[in-house]
Design a protein around this motif. Structure first.
Motif, short mmCIF file in Angstrom:
data_model
loop_
_atom_site.label_atom_id
_atom_site.label_comp_id
_atom_site.label_asym_id
_atom_site.label_seq_id
_atom_site.Cartn_x
_atom_site.Cartn_y
_atom_site.Cartn_z
N ALA A 67 12.71 8.72 5.57
CA ALA A 67 13.06 8.23 4.24
C ALA A 67 11.90 8.26 3.25
CB ALA A 67 13.61 6.80 4.35
N LEU A 68 10.69 8.49 3.72
CA LEU A 68 9.53 8.50 2.82
C LEU A 68 9.70 9.54 1.73
CD1 LEU A 68 6.63 8.09 5.40
CD2 LEU A 68 7.38 6.39 3.69
N TRP A 120 10.97 0.49 2.09
CA TRP A 120 11.82 -0.70 1.94
C TRP A 120 11.96 -1.47 3.25
CZ3 TRP A 120 16.44 2.06 -0.91
CH2 TRP A 120 16.02 2.48 -2.17
N SER A 121 12.20 -0.78 4.33
CA SER A 121 12.39 -1.45 5.62
C SER A 121 11.10 -2.12 6.10
CB SER A 121 12.86 -0.43 6.66
OG SER A 121 13.02 -1.05 7.90
N ALA A 163 0.83 -1.20 0.00
CA ALA A 163 0.00 0.00 0.00
C ALA A 163 0.87 1.26 0.00
CB ALA A 163 -0.94 -0.01 1.21
N GLN A 164 1.95 1.23 0.78
CA GLN A 164 2.85 2.38 0.80
C GLN A 164 3.50 2.58 -0.57
OE1 GLN A 164 5.40 1.27 4.12
NE2 GLN A 164 4.45 2.86 5.39
N MET A 165 3.90 1.49 -1.21
CA MET A 165 4.50 1.61 -2.53
C MET A 165 3.49 2.14 -3.54
SD MET A 165 7.65 0.98 -2.10
CE MET A 165 8.25 0.87 -3.77
N ASN A 182 3.48 5.78 -3.49
CA ASN A 182 4.78 6.38 -3.80
C ASN A 182 5.65 6.68 -2.58
OD1 ASN A 182 4.21 6.45 -6.64
ND2 ASN A 182 2.85 8.17 -6.21
N ALA A 183 5.66 5.76 -1.61
CA ALA A 183 6.50 5.94 -0.43
C ALA A 183 7.98 5.85 -0.77
CB ALA A 183 6.14 4.91 0.64
#
Length: 192
Positions: free
Chosen positions: A157-158, A61-62, A50-52, A55-56
């Protein structure tokens, strides 16, 4: 480049946080509950997706790595013949976690999946918070400290800040802080 650096540091902390637990499984000093780790792993992997979708970028990644590690722990626990019995609440959490996918599909909005899964994860802290209140030395606080620091790095990092990308790491960080605070307070009270 700075975002990727925060993400790589978060990934390193993820490995450092989980390594002792994985070692304890290998040496039979921990017997994780298979069902719990399946729920945590699958929920975290869906949050990552969902984050990807929102566009996170490197900040997710973590989270994705944590989901994969949790599923690996579930697999190790299964091979070790760890605790497999599932209670009604275990099934309820699994059904709730899986319900996030149809919500996401029918609304075409990953936020609903993140809201449901963050709620499941936060509720999952409940039994541990209760246990730490009663037995303040029963958890290794370093794991929760590292998880909290890792999530702060995830947020830094977002590449896109939205409720979809920020909600999960913020809530997990707050849950870790609450657990640490309860344990530290109770350790002081119990020692007197």
């Amino acid at each position: 480049m700075l975002k990727e650096g925060f993400s790589l540091l978060a990934i390193l902390i993820t490995f450092v946080a989980f390594y002792p637990y994985i070692q304890s499984i290998r040496t039979d000093t921990s017997q994780p509950h298979v069902f719990s780790w399946v729920i945590w792993g699958s929920a975290t992997c869906v949050v990552f997706l969902a984050q990807m979708e929102d566009n996170a970028g490197a900040g997710a990644w973590s989270i994705g790595l944590s989901g994969m590690i949790a599923l690996w722990i579930a697999f190790m626990a299964y091979l070790q013949q760890g605790e497999i019995r599932a209670t009604r609440s275990d099934w309820g959490f699994l059904v709730l976690a899986l319900s996030s996918l149809p919500f996401w599909y029918f609304t075409a909005d990953p936020l609903w999946a993140v809201v449901i899964l963050t709620t499941v994860d936060a509720l999952g802290f409940g039994p541990t918070l209760r246990k730490v209140y009663r037995f303040p030395y029963s958890e290794k606080l370093l794991f929760f400290i590292l998880l909290g620091v890792r999530n702060v790095l995830v947020i830094l990092a977002l590449e896109n800040y939205s409720l979809t990308t920020v909600l999960f790491p913020v809530v997990v960080t707050l849950a870790c802080l609450l657990l640490i605070s309860i344990a530290v307070y109770r350790r002081r009270v119990v020692s007197f």
